[in-house]
Each structure stands twice: as C-alpha cells, then as structure tokens.
Design an enzyme around this catalytic site. Structure first.
Site, PDB file in Angstrom:
ATOM      1  N   ASP A  97       0.786  -1.234   0.000  1.00  0.00           N
ATOM      2  CA  ASP A  97       0.000   0.000   0.000  1.00  0.00           C
ATOM      3  C   ASP A  97       0.815   1.280   0.000  1.00  0.00           C
ATOM      4  O   ASP A  97       0.290   2.351   0.272  1.00  0.00           O
ATOM      5  CB  ASP A  97      -0.880  -0.011   1.249  1.00  0.00           C
ATOM      6  CG  ASP A  97      -0.074  -0.183   2.528  1.00  0.00           C
ATOM      7  OD1 ASP A  97       1.158  -0.031   2.473  1.00  0.00           O
ATOM      8  OD2 ASP A  97      -0.667  -0.474   3.579  1.00  0.00           O
ATOM      9  N   GLU A 119      -0.009  -9.084  -0.823  1.00  0.00           N
ATOM     10  CA  GLU A 119      -0.810  -8.470   0.243  1.00  0.00           C
ATOM     11  C   GLU A 119      -1.965  -7.659  -0.368  1.00  0.00           C
ATOM     12  O   GLU A 119      -2.176  -6.471  -0.069  1.00  0.00           O
ATOM     13  CB  GLU A 119       0.019  -7.599   1.196  1.00  0.00           C
ATOM     14  CG  GLU A 119      -0.670  -7.371   2.535  1.00  0.00           C
ATOM     15  CD  GLU A 119       0.125  -6.495   3.495  1.00  0.00           C
ATOM     16  OE1 GLU A 119       0.028  -5.262   3.417  1.00  0.00           O
ATOM     17  OE2 GLU A 119       0.835  -7.060   4.362  1.00  0.00           O
ATOM     18  N   GLU A 133      -2.786   5.025   2.271  1.00  0.00           N
ATOM     19  CA  GLU A 133      -2.609   3.600   1.960  1.00  0.00           C
ATOM     20  C   GLU A 133      -3.873   2.933   1.425  1.00  0.00           C
ATOM     21  O   GLU A 133      -3.805   2.084   0.534  1.00  0.00           O
ATOM     22  CB  GLU A 133      -2.093   2.850   3.197  1.00  0.00           C
ATOM     23  CG  GLU A 133      -0.646   3.162   3.574  1.00  0.00           C
ATOM     24  CD  GLU A 133      -0.476   4.447   4.367  1.00  0.00           C
ATOM     25  OE1 GLU A 133      -1.499   5.095   4.712  1.00  0.00           O
ATOM     26  OE2 GLU A 133       0.678   4.824   4.647  1.00  0.00           O
ATOM     27  N   HIS A 214       3.516   5.910  13.585  1.00  0.00           N
ATOM     28  CA  HIS A 214       4.052   6.716  12.472  1.00  0.00           C
ATOM     29  C   HIS A 214       3.005   7.122  11.435  1.00  0.00           C
ATOM     30  O   HIS A 214       3.340   7.745  10.423  1.00  0.00           O
ATOM     31  CB  HIS A 214       5.155   5.936  11.758  1.00  0.00           C
ATOM     32  CG  HIS A 214       4.640   4.727  11.026  1.00  0.00           C
ATOM     33  ND1 HIS A 214       4.112   4.805   9.764  1.00  0.00           N
ATOM     34  CD2 HIS A 214       4.531   3.441  11.388  1.00  0.00           C
ATOM     35  CE1 HIS A 214       3.724   3.606   9.376  1.00  0.00           C
ATOM     36  NE2 HIS A 214       3.959   2.754  10.351  1.00  0.00           N
ATOM     37  N   ARG A 216       0.423   8.729   8.940  1.00  0.00           N
ATOM     38  CA  ARG A 216       0.219  10.102   8.451  1.00  0.00           C
ATOM     39  C   ARG A 216      -1.041  10.757   8.995  1.00  0.00           C
ATOM     40  O   ARG A 216      -1.055  11.925   9.338  1.00  0.00           O
ATOM     41  CB  ARG A 216       0.110  10.059   6.932  1.00  0.00           C
ATOM     42  CG  ARG A 216       1.270  10.623   6.262  1.00  0.00           C
ATOM     43  CD  ARG A 216       1.121  10.711   4.773  1.00  0.00           C
ATOM     44  NE  ARG A 216       2.366  11.247   4.261  1.00  0.00           N
ATOM     45  CZ  ARG A 216       3.508  10.583   4.257  1.00  0.00           C
ATOM     46  NH1 ARG A 216       3.566   9.349   4.710  1.00  0.00           N
ATOM     47  NH2 ARG A 216       4.601  11.157   3.811  1.00  0.00           N
ATOM     48  N   HIS A 247      10.195   6.126  14.872  1.00  0.00           N
ATOM     49  CA  HIS A 247      10.315   6.201  13.408  1.00  0.00           C
ATOM     50  C   HIS A 247      11.086   7.463  13.022  1.00  0.00           C
ATOM     51  O   HIS A 247      10.960   8.486  13.704  1.00  0.00           O
ATOM     52  CB  HIS A 247       8.883   6.234  12.832  1.00  0.00           C
ATOM     53  CG  HIS A 247       8.796   6.017  11.347  1.00  0.00           C
ATOM     54  ND1 HIS A 247       9.214   6.953  10.438  1.00  0.00           N
ATOM     55  CD2 HIS A 247       8.311   4.980  10.620  1.00  0.00           C
ATOM     56  CE1 HIS A 247       9.001   6.490   9.212  1.00  0.00           C
ATOM     57  NE2 HIS A 247       8.445   5.284   9.297  1.00  0.00           N
TER      58      HIS A 247
HETATM   59  C1  UD1 Z   1       5.877   5.064   4.605  1.00  0.00           C
HETATM   60  C2  UD1 Z   1       4.596   4.554   3.926  1.00  0.00           C
HETATM   61  C3  UD1 Z   1       3.675   3.896   4.955  1.00  0.00           C
HETATM   62  C4  UD1 Z   1       4.397   2.842   5.748  1.00  0.00           C
HETATM   63  C5  UD1 Z   1       5.655   3.446   6.372  1.00  0.00           C
HETATM   64  C6  UD1 Z   1       6.429   2.350   7.061  1.00  0.00           C
HETATM   65  C7  UD1 Z   1       3.649   5.798   2.033  1.00  0.00           C
HETATM   66  C8  UD1 Z   1       2.717   6.829   1.592  1.00  0.00           C
HETATM   67  N1  UD1 Z   1       3.862   5.673   3.348  1.00  0.00           N
HETATM   68  O1  UD1 Z   1       5.521   6.136   5.461  1.00  0.00           O
HETATM   69  O2  UD1 Z   1       2.587   3.300   4.273  1.00  0.00           O
HETATM   70  O3  UD1 Z   1       3.553   2.366   6.766  1.00  0.00           O
HETATM   71  O4  UD1 Z   1       6.474   4.000   5.321  1.00  0.00           O
HETATM   72  O5  UD1 Z   1       7.366   2.842   7.956  1.00  0.00           O
HETATM   73  O6  UD1 Z   1       4.203   5.114   1.207  1.00  0.00           O
HETATM   74  N2  UD1 Z   1      13.068   8.633   7.012  1.00  0.00           N
HETATM   75  C9  UD1 Z   1      14.430   8.561   7.189  1.00  0.00           C
HETATM   76  N3  UD1 Z   1      15.051   7.346   7.026  1.00  0.00           N
HETATM   77  C10 UD1 Z   1      14.370   6.204   6.721  1.00  0.00           C
HETATM   78  C11 UD1 Z   1      12.977   6.282   6.580  1.00  0.00           C
HETATM   79  C12 UD1 Z   1      12.336   7.498   6.705  1.00  0.00           C
HETATM   80  O7  UD1 Z   1      15.078   9.546   7.493  1.00  0.00           O
HETATM   81  O8  UD1 Z   1      15.004   5.146   6.588  1.00  0.00           O
HETATM   82  C13 UD1 Z   1      12.379   9.950   7.151  1.00  0.00           C
HETATM   83  C14 UD1 Z   1      12.732  10.900   5.982  1.00  0.00           C
HETATM   84  O9  UD1 Z   1      12.812  12.204   6.452  1.00  0.00           O
HETATM   85  C15 UD1 Z   1      11.530  10.734   5.044  1.00  0.00           C
HETATM   86  C16 UD1 Z   1      10.419  10.575   6.068  1.00  0.00           C
HETATM   87  O10 UD1 Z   1      10.972   9.779   7.109  1.00  0.00           O
HETATM   88  O11 UD1 Z   1      11.355  11.840   4.183  1.00  0.00           O
HETATM   89  C17 UD1 Z   1       9.111  10.009   5.557  1.00  0.00           C
HETATM   90  O12 UD1 Z   1       9.288   8.797   4.843  1.00  0.00           O
HETATM   91  P1  UD1 Z   1       8.067   8.278   3.895  1.00  0.00           P
HETATM   92  O13 UD1 Z   1       8.429   6.947   3.326  1.00  0.00           O
HETATM   93  O14 UD1 Z   1       7.681   9.320   2.921  1.00  0.00           O
HETATM   94  O15 UD1 Z   1       6.853   8.152   4.890  1.00  0.00           O
HETATM   95  P2  UD1 Z   1       6.578   7.149   6.083  1.00  0.00           P
HETATM   96  O16 UD1 Z   1       5.829   7.907   7.107  1.00  0.00           O
HETATM   97  O17 UD1 Z   1       7.827   6.458   6.459  1.00  0.00           O
HETATM   98  N1  UDP Z   2       9.873  -3.008  13.060  1.00  0.00           N
HETATM   99  C1  UDP Z   2      11.272  -3.086  13.147  1.00  0.00           C
HETATM  100  N2  UDP Z   2      11.920  -2.226  13.984  1.00  0.00           N
HETATM  101  C2  UDP Z   2      11.287  -1.288  14.729  1.00  0.00           C
HETATM  102  C3  UDP Z   2       9.869  -1.206  14.618  1.00  0.00           C
HETATM  103  C4  UDP Z   2       9.199  -2.063  13.774  1.00  0.00           C
HETATM  104  O1  UDP Z   2      11.887  -3.920  12.486  1.00  0.00           O
HETATM  105  O2  UDP Z   2      11.945  -0.548  15.463  1.00  0.00           O
HETATM  106  C5  UDP Z   2       9.175  -3.919  12.144  1.00  0.00           C
HETATM  107  C6  UDP Z   2       7.910  -4.595  12.664  1.00  0.00           C
HETATM  108  O3  UDP Z   2       8.218  -5.826  13.292  1.00  0.00           O
HETATM  109  C7  UDP Z   2       7.083  -4.801  11.396  1.00  0.00           C
HETATM  110  C8  UDP Z   2       7.475  -3.620  10.533  1.00  0.00           C
HETATM  111  O4  UDP Z   2       8.695  -3.115  11.056  1.00  0.00           O
HETATM  112  O5  UDP Z   2       7.453  -5.977  10.689  1.00  0.00           O
HETATM  113  C9  UDP Z   2       6.395  -2.569  10.580  1.00  0.00           C
HETATM  114  O6  UDP Z   2       6.850  -1.411   9.959  1.00  0.00           O
HETATM  115  P1  UDP Z   2       6.114  -0.011  10.118  1.00  0.00           P
HETATM  116  O7  UDP Z   2       5.424   0.024  11.435  1.00  0.00           O
HETATM  117  O8  UDP Z   2       7.158   1.015   9.827  1.00  0.00           O
HETATM  118  O9  UDP Z   2       5.104  -0.002   8.899  1.00  0.00           O
HETATM  119  P2  UDP Z   2       3.625  -0.573   8.681  1.00  0.00           P
HETATM  120  O10 UDP Z   2       3.621  -2.019   8.996  1.00  0.00           O
HETATM  121  O11 UDP Z   2       2.716   0.229   9.553  1.00  0.00           O
HETATM  122  O12 UDP Z   2       3.389  -0.291   7.236  1.00  0.00           O
END
Ligand code: UD1
Ligand code: UDP
Length: 372
Positions: A97, A119, A133, A214, A216, A247
């Site tokens: 998603d 999924e 999502e 985390h 949105r 996060h």
């Molecule tokens: C994204 C996904 C969400 C998923 C989540 C898992 C979309 C719209 N959102 O949201 O569905 O549940 O990932 O965690 O696709 N950042 C870092 N390092 C990283 C990761 C993130 O610095 O390794 C920071 C950056 O500033 C980045 C921000 O987080 O710009 C947002 O990342 P983004 O993937 O856009 O959104 P998530 O909230 O992580």
């Molecule tokens: N997870 C991880 N380290 C952490 C927190 C979560 O490896 O510090 C794992 C968790 O077990 C799960 C996945 O990350 O498998 C979930 O990711 P996230 O919550 O970022 O995204 P979502 O599942 O909500 O899309």
C-alpha cells in the site's frame, strides 16, 4: 525463461518481501531481479543487510521531509527509465500500500508489464484511513493482473470489487514467513542493541510496553494525544517501562521527543533492527501501535495489541479478541492500557497465541503460482 522484478522501498515492504525475493533468486526457470526504490534509506538498508539481499537496481529516491508527491514522481519516472533503459521484465511484483507500490504498479501498467500484487485485498472502506494507503490499495487492485490475498476476508473484498476469482490466490501473509525465518534463529538481542535499555529490562524481568507510531493521518493532533496518553500512563505506572523505537520521520520525531523526552520510565530509542524488534515483542507486556505489520505479527507471538487508529484493514485479530482498536485518542489509550495492566483475566484472555494471518507458507504458495 520468465523474467520477474520484485520492487520494494520501505521497511515493512522489505521485511515482507525478503523471503520471497530470496526464494525467487533460487527458483529455476525464473530470471529474478530486485529493485529497491529506497523510499526509506536507513530503515530499508537494515533489512537488506539482515537478509543479505543485494538489489540489482536502487533508485535511491529518499529525501528528508519528502511529501507524497516527491516520492511518487521519483518512483514513477525512475521505474519508467528502468523499464525503458535497463531491464524490461514480464512481471513486476509489488507489495501492499505504499507510494512505492502504487507508482511502481502504475509505471508497469504504462509499460504494458503485468503486475502481481502481494498483500492484496486489505480494506478499511475509508479512503482517509489509513491515508493514503487505502487509496493505494484500491488503485493497485485496478492495475494488477494477479492478486495474492493473505486471507479469505481479503479475497472477498476483491471479489466484491469485481476482480475475477481465478486471478486471486489466497496465500497467508508473507510477514509470518519472515517472522518465523527470523524468530527461529533468535536467542537474544543482537550486539547492536546494547546501548538501549532493552537487554537490562529483559534480564531484570521488568514489565515494559512496546510502542510504535508513524501513521500520516495521526500527524499533528493525533500524535499529541498519543504522546500525552503515554506520559499519563508512565507517570501513573512507575513499575512499568515504556519503550518506543521512534520512526525517523521528522513529523514523528518532533512531538515524541518534546512530550516524552524527559520521563524516567519512557525510553525513546532508534528504530530497532528487525530481529531485535521481534525479540523485544516476545518479551513485552503488550504493544501499543498504529503499525500494520505489528498487528499481524503480535498474535503469532501471543501478545495483546492496542491499535491507535479508528479503523483497521486487518479485522481478523480484532474479531478473535487479541487486538483492540483504541484510536489516536488520549482517554481511550489511557483506559485501554490501564485496564490491561489492572485486569489480569482480561489480559490473559488477550495473550492467546493464534495465526489469523498465515502459517508461514505464503512464499511457497506465491512461487507455486508463479511457476505455472
Ligand atoms: C511510509 C509509507 C507507509 C508505511 C511506512 C512504514 C507511504 C505513503 N507511506 O511512510 O505506508 O507504513 O512507510 O514505515 O508510502 N526517514 C528517514 N530514514 C528512513 C525512513 C524514513 O530519514 O530510513 C524519514 C525521511 O525524512 C523521510 C520521512 O521519514 O522523508 C518520511 O518517509 P516516507 O516513506 O515518505 O513516509 P513514512 O511515514 O515512512
Ligand atoms: N519493526 C522493526 N523495527 C522497529 C519497529 C518495527 O523492524 O523498530 C518492524 C515490525 O516488526 C514490522 C514492521 O517493522 O514488521 C512494521 O513497519 P512499520 O510500522 O514502519 O510499517 P507498517 O507495517 O505500519 O506499514
């Protein structure tokens, strides 16, 4: 030989696609390559290293503070260029998603490449929750040629939207394959976790609540309510610890650090490597989360989950009674957690081990279908 490209970009997609990608690398009659968009960077790289996954292509799209359009534009054009200039597969596999998932499916559709959706069929029925999502899922279902649905509920959601039954394969969720793959090799925290409080809490048999958040749609007021609830609970339950691997999204980091940074029994730590997070789940009292993946993993570990969202696309464990929705609402979160601290029979009832999301054979079922 059939050419398949597996594409993912965020932490949860990587965790859920890792075992499938490893197996596809070793499947005869399939030429398999991996592309990471790197919508996430550090949190993705942790998973690549863990599973020893070596991407053939890396779009490296992440920028700090990116918005939905930033990611979408880069993934869409990046995938177009890859298909045009580097490798054109017969089938692209996407997961779930995310922006990576939807824009990769769209790029494949534009390039007349078939899409397999792993999924598939999760729905809340509310386009605002989870945002964006739910929309991504609905849109990918329109673009995909084959739908790998984790559960019968997910299959029925797709049938209701007019997807042909012979295009849907019920597989279980690949997250359980990954969870078992990792937890079978797990006997302690890794050495990388030594600077956190976790090993000490486990060694001293202290009770702790493990938190992730985390989403949105919770940014702003939702996160303030979540953090205020954790603060109230931490002040009222000094014999409990609250461990929150935060996060990396700046929209999460800021309120969490501001509201919870100074409390003795609240521990804000960096995102944990997957095995350490699984080990932390195994030993926690309960989970407080808005994550999708955690809702699927915790029932397999017999851990109660309170979900800080108003809706869930994963109703199976809610129906079974081991997952409860409390919303991003301070009062509901405080009451929900406090009840599970005070009411031992209720707590015990929620610690039942069960596997509504699969038995760990989802990858095998997907590959059996792909080999046909
Ligand atoms: C994204 C996904 C969400 C998923 C989540 C898992 C979309 C719209 N959102 O949201 O569905 O549940 O990932 O965690 O696709 N950042 C870092 N390092 C990283 C990761 C993130 O610095 O390794 C920071 C950056 O500033 C980045 C921000 O987080 O710009 C947002 O990342 P983004 O993937 O856009 O959104 P998530 O909230 O992580
Ligand atoms: N997870 C991880 N380290 C952490 C927190 C979560 O490896 O510090 C794992 C968790 O077990 C799960 C996945 O990350 O498998 C979930 O990711 P996230 O919550 O970022 O995204 P979502 O599942 O909500 O899309």
């Amino acid at each position: 030989m059939k050419k398949i490209l597996t594409v993912f970009g965020t932490r949860p997609e990587a965790i859920k696609m890792a075992v499938l990608a490893l197996e596809l690398n070793n499947t005869s009659n399939i030429e398999h390559k991996i592309c990471v968009t790197a919508q996430h960077r550090e949190m993705l790289d942790q998973v690549l290293e863990l599973f020893d996954l070596k991407p053939d292509f890396d779009l490296d799209v992440m920028q700090h503070g990116q918005d939905l359009t930033d990611v979408s534009v880069k993934v869409l054009s990046g995938m177009r260029d890859l298909f045009r200039n580097q490798w054109k597969p017969d089938l692209v596999l996407v997961h779930g998603d995310t922006s990576t998932c939807f824009n990769t499916a769209l790029a494949a559709f534009y390039a007349s490449i078939e899409v397999g959706h792993v999924e598939a069929g999760l729905r809340t029925g509310n386009m605002q929750s989870p945002f964006p999502e739910e929309a991504n899922r609905v849109l990918v279902s329109k673009l995909a040629n084959i739908h790998f649905a984790p559960t019968e509920t997910n299959k029925n959601n797709l049938l209701k939207e007019g997807i042909a039954e012979d295009k849907i394969v019920v597989t279980g969720n690949t997250v359980i394959d990954s969870l078992l793959y990792i937890s079978n090799q797990l006997s302690d925290f890794s050495k990388n976790v030594k600077d956190t409080v976790l090993p000490l809490l486990v060694e001293q048999h202290k009770k702790y609540i493990l938190i992730t958040g985390h989403r949105r749609e919770n940014f702003g007021d939702g996160f303030i309510q979540i953090c205020e609830a954790i603060k109230e609970l931490a002040l009222a339950n000094t014999d409990f610890h609250f461990v929150y691997p935060v996060h990396l999204n700046p929209n999460v980091q800021k309120p969490v650090k501001q509201i919870l940074g100074a409390l003795n029994n609240v521990h804000l730590i960096a995102p944990l490597e997957y095995p350490d997070f699984v080990y932390a789940m195994k030993h926690c009292y309960l989970l407080l989360t808005d994550s999708g993946g955690v809702q699927e993993e915790a029932p397999s570990l017999g851990k109660p989950v309170l979900v800080m969202r108003n809706t869930t696309e994963r109703p199976e464990a809610v129906t079974a009674g081991t997952v409860q929705l409390v919303g991003a609402n301070k009062e509901n979160i405080v009451n929900g957690v406090q009840q599970l601290i005070d009411d031992k029979p209720l707590y015990k009832n929620m610690t039942r081990l069960h596997n509504p999301y699969g038995d760990g054979n989802a990858v095998g079922k997907i590959i059996d279908f792909l080999k046909l």
